[in-house]
Design an enzyme around this catalytic site. Structure first.
Site, mmCIF file in Angstrom:
data_model
loop_
_atom_site.group_PDB
_atom_site.id
_atom_site.type_symbol
_atom_site.label_atom_id
_atom_site.label_comp_id
_atom_site.label_asym_id
_atom_site.label_seq_id
_atom_site.Cartn_x
_atom_site.Cartn_y
_atom_site.Cartn_z
ATOM 1 N N ASN A 1 0.864 -1.183 0.000
ATOM 2 C CA ASN A 1 0.000 0.000 0.000
ATOM 3 C C ASN A 1 0.902 1.235 0.000
ATOM 4 O O ASN A 1 1.521 1.551 1.002
ATOM 5 C CB ASN A 1 -0.895 -0.029 1.247
ATOM 6 C CG ASN A 1 -1.796 1.182 1.345
ATOM 7 O OD1 ASN A 1 -1.961 1.929 0.378
ATOM 8 N ND2 ASN A 1 -2.403 1.375 2.511
ATOM 9 N N LYS B 1 -0.013 4.361 -0.355
ATOM 10 C CA LYS B 1 -0.670 5.567 0.198
ATOM 11 C C LYS B 1 -0.342 6.765 -0.717
ATOM 12 O O LYS B 1 -0.321 6.604 -1.938
ATOM 13 C CB LYS B 1 -0.243 5.794 1.642
ATOM 14 C CG LYS B 1 -0.361 4.516 2.479
ATOM 15 C CD LYS B 1 -0.077 4.700 3.927
ATOM 16 C CE LYS B 1 -0.135 3.360 4.624
ATOM 17 N NZ LYS B 1 -0.033 3.442 6.073
ATOM 18 N N HIS C 1 -9.768 1.115 5.288
ATOM 19 C CA HIS C 1 -8.452 1.376 5.894
ATOM 20 C C HIS C 1 -8.611 2.391 7.031
ATOM 21 O O HIS C 1 -9.381 3.350 6.911
ATOM 22 C CB HIS C 1 -7.472 1.900 4.838
ATOM 23 C CG HIS C 1 -6.058 1.868 5.327
ATOM 24 N ND1 HIS C 1 -5.559 2.812 6.197
ATOM 25 C CD2 HIS C 1 -5.043 0.992 5.110
ATOM 26 C CE1 HIS C 1 -4.295 2.520 6.486
ATOM 27 N NE2 HIS C 1 -3.972 1.415 5.834
ATOM 28 N N GLU D 1 -6.847 4.761 8.052
ATOM 29 C CA GLU D 1 -6.557 6.168 7.733
ATOM 30 C C GLU D 1 -7.776 6.835 7.107
ATOM 31 O O GLU D 1 -8.043 8.008 7.342
ATOM 32 C CB GLU D 1 -5.323 6.253 6.822
ATOM 33 C CG GLU D 1 -4.049 6.000 7.632
ATOM 34 C CD GLU D 1 -2.865 5.529 6.820
ATOM 35 O OE1 GLU D 1 -2.923 5.526 5.576
ATOM 36 O OE2 GLU D 1 -1.864 5.127 7.457
ATOM 37 N N GLU E 1 -5.581 -5.033 10.782
ATOM 38 C CA GLU E 1 -4.538 -4.029 10.947
ATOM 39 C C GLU E 1 -4.786 -3.225 12.221
ATOM 40 O O GLU E 1 -5.568 -2.244 12.194
ATOM 41 C CB GLU E 1 -4.555 -3.064 9.767
ATOM 42 C CG GLU E 1 -4.318 -3.708 8.437
ATOM 43 C CD GLU E 1 -3.735 -2.701 7.455
ATOM 44 O OE1 GLU E 1 -2.597 -2.904 7.026
ATOM 45 O OE2 GLU E 1 -4.407 -1.700 7.152
ATOM 46 N N GLY F 1 2.096 2.219 10.655
ATOM 47 C CA GLY F 1 3.013 3.327 10.414
ATOM 48 C C GLY F 1 3.756 3.787 11.662
ATOM 49 O O GLY F 1 4.355 4.852 11.685
ATOM 50 N N SER G 1 3.124 -2.269 10.444
ATOM 51 C CA SER G 1 4.575 -2.278 10.648
ATOM 52 C C SER G 1 5.223 -3.634 10.361
ATOM 53 O O SER G 1 6.150 -4.060 11.057
ATOM 54 C CB SER G 1 4.911 -1.802 12.070
ATOM 55 O OG SER G 1 4.517 -0.453 12.226
#
Ligand code: PEP
Length: 237
Positions: free
Chosen positions: A6, A8, A90, A92, A159, A165, A195
């Site tokens: 990914n 991003k 996701h 985010e 996740e 991250g 991570s």
């Protein structure tokens, strides 16, 4: 095994092209059984024409064929590049872009109706993690509201938000506990993300119910990502 990168809002059209050249060479010169996918920024979709062994996916879309949705892309734009795999849920997007479970379920149903492969992300924040496994599972299962977990092209990515991250991956025992509980309820392939790196990937993919990984930061450098692929491919389950 499924190995997904990914990007991003990282990489450009040019750098994705260079990345693809290197990873395609790597896949041509190594016998790799895993399926490799890259989710680049939209501006790099034209690179897909040079991809033989790497699947391309979309990090986002708006659930319309086309229309007056400023700043978004719909089915027609994805279809033009032959994109048939999408990321939904996701953390985010849930947190930074305020996507509610209703919006997410709407996207899911649109993607399902259009026969996309869906990589559906779920994950708990740190305060829920600290409450223990029952709270974690209750939180994760609430993220399946409005989602057809029997959809045959569904892949679930677990996740934990606090591991994304941050360089702080969940420990293998924690991942194992959650993946096992998820697999009891849903029969789809399960990925882990948060991570993942060259040092922890072998123990993660070695888990009984781990069918692959979703990799953010550690996928950005193509040489590093190829090393991760090689490590995963050496795990025989
Ligand atoms: C992700 O954002 O999906 C992710 C797994 O990122 P990272 O590997 O950087 O934690």
């Amino acid at each position: 095994m499924k190995i997904v990168a990914n990007f991003k809002a990282n990489h450009t059209f040019k750098s994705t092209g260079e990345y693809l050249e290197k990873i395609e060479f790597f896949l041509r010169t190594h016998k790799i059984d895993s399926q490799i996918a890259v989710f680049p920024p939209f501006t790099a979709f034209p690179c897909k024409q040079n991809s033989l062994n790497v699947k391309f996916g979309a990090q986002n879309f708006y659930p319309v064929k086309s229309g007056s949705i400023t700043g978004e892309i719909g089915f027609e734009q994805l279809n033009e590049f032959g994109i048939d795999s999408v990321l939904i849920g996701h953390s985010e997007r849930r947190m930074l872009l305020k996507e509610s479970q209703d919006i997410i379920a709407n996207k899911f149903n649109f993607a399902k109706d259009n026969n996309f492969e869906i990589i559906y992300c779920i994950g708990e924040p740190l305060e829920i993690r600290e409450d223990g496994i029952n709270s974690i599972l209750e939180y994760l299962f609430s993220q399946f509201y409005g989602i057809d977990t029997n959809y045959e092209k569904l892949v679930v990515a677990y996740e934990p938000i606090w591991a994304i991250g941050t360089g702080k991956s969940a420990v293998t025992k924690e991942i194992d506990e959650v993946l096992n509980a998820l697999k009891e309820k849903i029969k789809t392939p399960l990925l882990y993300g948060g991570s993942v790196n060259i040092n922890n990937v072998s123990s993660i993919v070695g888990l009984k119910n781990c069918d692959g990984v979703l990799v953010g930061s550690a996928s950005l450098d193509v040489d590093n990502f190829c090393k991760i692929i090689e490590k995963i491919d050496n795990i025989k389950k």
